[in-house]
Structure formats: structure tokens, C-alpha cells
Design an enzyme around this catalytic site. Structure first.
Site, short mmCIF file in Angstrom:
data_model
loop_
_atom_site.label_atom_id
_atom_site.label_comp_id
_atom_site.label_asym_id
_atom_site.label_seq_id
_atom_site.Cartn_x
_atom_site.Cartn_y
_atom_site.Cartn_z
N ARG A 45 0.82 -1.22 0.00
CA ARG A 45 0.00 0.00 0.00
C ARG A 45 0.85 1.27 0.00
O ARG A 45 0.37 2.35 -0.31
CB ARG A 45 -0.99 0.01 1.17
CG ARG A 45 -1.94 1.21 1.15
CD ARG A 45 -3.12 1.08 2.10
NE ARG A 45 -2.74 0.61 3.41
CZ ARG A 45 -2.14 1.35 4.35
NH1 ARG A 45 -1.88 2.63 4.11
NH2 ARG A 45 -1.82 0.84 5.51
N TYR A 99 -13.42 14.81 -18.16
CA TYR A 99 -13.95 13.46 -18.01
C TYR A 99 -15.08 13.46 -16.95
O TYR A 99 -14.98 14.16 -15.94
CB TYR A 99 -12.78 12.57 -17.58
CG TYR A 99 -13.11 11.13 -17.33
CD1 TYR A 99 -13.36 10.27 -18.40
CD2 TYR A 99 -13.16 10.63 -16.04
CE1 TYR A 99 -13.65 8.94 -18.17
CE2 TYR A 99 -13.44 9.30 -15.81
CZ TYR A 99 -13.69 8.46 -16.88
OH TYR A 99 -13.98 7.15 -16.65
N ASP A 171 -4.58 16.74 -17.44
CA ASP A 171 -4.88 15.32 -17.70
C ASP A 171 -4.64 15.11 -19.20
O ASP A 171 -5.42 15.57 -20.03
CB ASP A 171 -6.33 15.02 -17.32
CG ASP A 171 -6.73 13.57 -17.61
OD1 ASP A 171 -6.06 12.90 -18.42
OD2 ASP A 171 -7.76 13.12 -17.05
N LYS A 196 -5.51 3.48 -20.20
CA LYS A 196 -5.77 3.76 -21.61
C LYS A 196 -4.51 3.48 -22.45
O LYS A 196 -4.10 2.35 -22.54
CB LYS A 196 -6.26 5.20 -21.75
CG LYS A 196 -7.34 5.59 -20.71
CD LYS A 196 -8.64 4.83 -20.84
CE LYS A 196 -9.59 5.03 -19.66
NZ LYS A 196 -9.92 6.42 -19.35
#
Ligand SMILES: *Cc1c(COP(=O)(O)O)cnc(C)c1O
Length: 378
Positions: A45, A99, A171, A196
């Protein structure tokens, strides 16, 4: 190293005899700890496992930043990037062309924390300056824009951000670092959904933030406490996918250009949106700031929503599915995905009328893609 080599070798230690050529997956959450010290504590983590650290060095080199942090998704990346920049009472100035998930994060979650958010039309430069406040800490934009494939002029925004002392966050998921590297155009922070183009195979979620070392440490602190670290196997798939980034993206650029040009000759499409077309409103800007026009294109079917649906039903190879940036060509209808919550009128106003289809062009032979379009139109 050049940008086509970095995804293969960037940040890797020199291999000695007997070492595996491919980075092994270290699918371990916990690591043996030295006695009597907290130094060198490893835990999945914390994002400090071997697969993650290699990919982070590679991502930083690829976008030309000091450091990078890899996270469990693009949304995890955006959330931690913004949490590291903003405190209650701060103001975030964002493009409204973002987005859908990012919109919800800003409009619902950040506002819920007492962070003020203003969303503005990114094409009105004077609006940006007017909307700035004493408390503005960051400017956020997405470019190229989903799903309209608009391209923003980053240089003027970077000048404004520098003059006002606020961070410019970009972004650039749609471009991938092969086509677009915002740090070279004055941005301070880059965000990717590595799900992506960087992964490129529609098989693993991931996100990344790239910026200065001190800022990335702050993002990492958020990632650790909000639990957004990536799983080693997802990062291993990302590393594997990235090896072919340059050849994939070049082929996608070529395919999208040819497919868009072909679509422009067809009367069944009222409009074709691709930054590589001379008819695209941002063709000149894209030429200035991008090395390739990308693999994303959109069309407006002349007969509206019903005709678009008939066309989709007839496509045989092109797959109707959300997401983008992978080797398979995908098509989606924003009115049923990213823009489902808007009314048809509101969608039309932002350039997404019914009949609008978004394509993520893959690496197939473009002749086969055109043949599929042609038979579907027939
Ligand atoms: C997909 C996407 C995101 C979100 O990424 P996830 O990996 O799905 O969390 C953010 N920004 C853009 C531009 C995207 O296309």
C-alpha cells in the site's frame, strides 16, 4: 534516451549475467524488515514494491518530470493529485470540458470538503483570468478533450498560471506521452489514466501523476492514507504494455488519420472530428503542441441518434465498449456513457448531439476498419 526507447529501458538497472530480461512480478504485500529500525519498511500500500518503483521511474522519464507516482486508477490519480494541492477554503479553476468522473470528483466531492470549484469554458481565455481569485491554487484542464477531440492552447494557460503563481494540472490521457508532453509546454503536473494508452491492451486499471519530487511525495502521502496504491500485477501488465507504446501509438495515429479522412468523404457523416483534419477547429494548435494527432476521433451521423444506432448494430469488427487507448478499435456513444446525466439539449450545446459516436482507433489494418465501416453504412 529518446521517447521511443524510454518505455522499454527507462529507469531499469543494468542487468547482470543470469538476470531475467523481463521484470519478475513481485506479488508480495509484505517484505522482510531489518531489526531495530523503521528504515526501508516495504508494504504494497506504500507503493514501494519493486514493480511499482521501476514503472514510476519510467513514467517520470517519459513525461520529462522529476518524479512520478503510480496509482490504482486514473480517478485515484486525479483525486490524490488534487488532495495534495488543495485545502478547505482553496479555489480550483477547472475547464468544464473534463472526463465525467473528474467532473463528479470536483463538483461533488471536493466541494463537499469546502474547496471552491469554478468550471469554465476553456475556449474563452479572458474568462480564465476573470475567474481567478486570491484563493485560487490550481488550474485544471484536460487535453485533448473527451469526446470532442478538441485541443487546448496550453502555452497561454501556462503563462497565466506562472504569472499568478498557481499550479497548472493537465490530464493528458488522450494524447499519451508519445503525442503530448504537457510539462514541455509549461504545465506543473501531468495526470494519466494508464488504463488507456500506456497499458494499451484493455486489461489493467491504473493511474499516474508526474511532477516535481517534493510534490510527488505529497501525492504519495495521500495515496497511502486514502488507499490508492496499485497492485503489483496491474503494474506488471502496465510495464509490459508500455514496451510497445511508441509503435502502437504511431500506428493508431496513422489509422485514425486515414479513417477520419475516409469518413469525411461519406455523406452519412455530417461531421468528422479529428485534430489531424484541416477542418478541425484546433488543427493549428494541435500541430504546434503535439507530435501526433492521436487515435481518438468522433463522427456525427447525419440521421441522428436512430441512424447512429443502426450503424453501430451493423459494425462487425469494431467493438461497442467504453474505455479507449487499446489495440482493439472501440466505439462508444457519449449519450449512454460519459454524458448520460446531461439532457439532449445540454449535450448538443457542448458539441455532442445525438448521433455523435466516439472511436478509439486500434492497431488493426486500416483497410479492414474502413471495410467494416463501409459494410455497416451500406
Ligand atoms: C478514463 C479516464 C480517466 C479515469 O481513468 P480510470 O483509469 O478509469 O480511473 C480520467 N481522465 C480521462 C481523460 C480518461 O479518459
Amino acid at each position: 534516451m529518446r521517447k521511443s526507447t524510454i518505455p522499454i529501458h527507462g529507469g531499469a538497472p543494468h542487468a547482470s549475467a543470469g538476470a531475467p530480461v523481463v521484470t519478475p512480478i513481485t506479488q508480495s504485500v509484505s517484505f522482510v524488515q531489518a531489526l531495530g529500525t523503521a528504515d526501508g519498511l516495504k508494504y504494497a500500500r506504500y507503493g514501494n514494491t519493486p514493480n511499482v518503483e521501476l514503472v514510476e521511474r519510467r513514467l517520470a522519464l517519459l513525461d520529462g518530470g522529476e518524479a512520478a507516482v503510480a496509482l490504482s486508477s486514473g480517478m485515484g490519480a486525479t483525486a490524490c493529485a488534487m488532495l495534495a494541492l488543495l485545502r478547505p477554503g482553496d479555489h480550483l479553476l477547472s475547464s468544464s470540458w473534463i472526463y465525467g468522473g473528474t467532473y463528479k470528483l470536483f463538483a461533488e466531492e471536493l466541494r463537499g470538503f469546502g474547496i471552491e470549484v469554478t468550471l469554465i469554458d476553456p475556449l474563452a481565455p479572458r474568462m480564465w483570468r476573470k475567474a481567478l481569485r486570491q484563493t485560487t491554487r490550481a488550474i485544471f484542464v484536460e487535453s485533448p478533450v473527451n469526446p470532442t477531440c478538441r485541443v487546448l492552447d496550453l502555452a497561454s494557460l501556462a503563462n497565466l498560471a506562472k504569472a499568478e503563481g498557481v499550479a497548472l494540472v493537465v490530464d493528458s490521457t488522450f494524447g499519451s506521452p508519445i503525442n503530448f508532453r504537457p510539462l514541455e509546454h509549461g504545465a506543473d503536473v501531468v495526470i494519466h489514466s494508464t488504463t488507456k494508452y500506456l497499458n494499451g491492451h484493455h486489461d489493467a486499471l491504473g493511474g499516474a501523476v508526474i511532477g516535481t519530487s517534493s510534490y510527488i511525495e505529497e501525492v504519495r502521502r495521500k495515496m497511502i492514507v486514502w488507499g490508492q496504491a496499485p497492485d503489483p500485477f496491474a503494474v506488471w501488465l502496465l510495464e509490459r504494455g508500455m514496451k510497445t507504446l511508441d509503435v502502437r501509438v504511431r500506428r493508431q495515429n496513422e489509422n485514425a488519420q486515414k479513417l477520419a479522412e475516409w469518413c469525411e468523404t461519406r455523406p452519412e457523416f455530417a461531421r468528422v472530428l479529428y485534430p489531424g483534419l484541416k477542418s478541425h477547429p484546433d488543427h493549428d494548435i494541435a500541430q504546434q503542441c503535439m507530435d501526433g494527432f492521436g487515435g481518438m476521433m468522433a463522427v456525427e451521423v447525419a440521421g441522428g441518434g436512430e441512424a447512429a444506432e443502426r450503424f453501430l448494430a451493423q459494425l462487425e469488427m469494431v467493438t461497442h465498449a467504453p474505455s479507449l487507448g487499446g489495440v482493439d478499435t472501440l466505439v462508444s456513444e457519449p449519450r449512454y456513457t460519459s454524458h448520460a446525466s446531461m439532457t439532449p439539449e445540454a449535450r448538443a450545446e457542448v458539441g455532442i448531439p445525438d448521433g455523435f459516436l466516439r472511436f478509439s482507433v486500434g492497431i488493426e489494418d486500416v483497410g479492414d476498419l474502413i471495410a467494416d465501416f463501409e459494410q455497416a453504412l451500406r
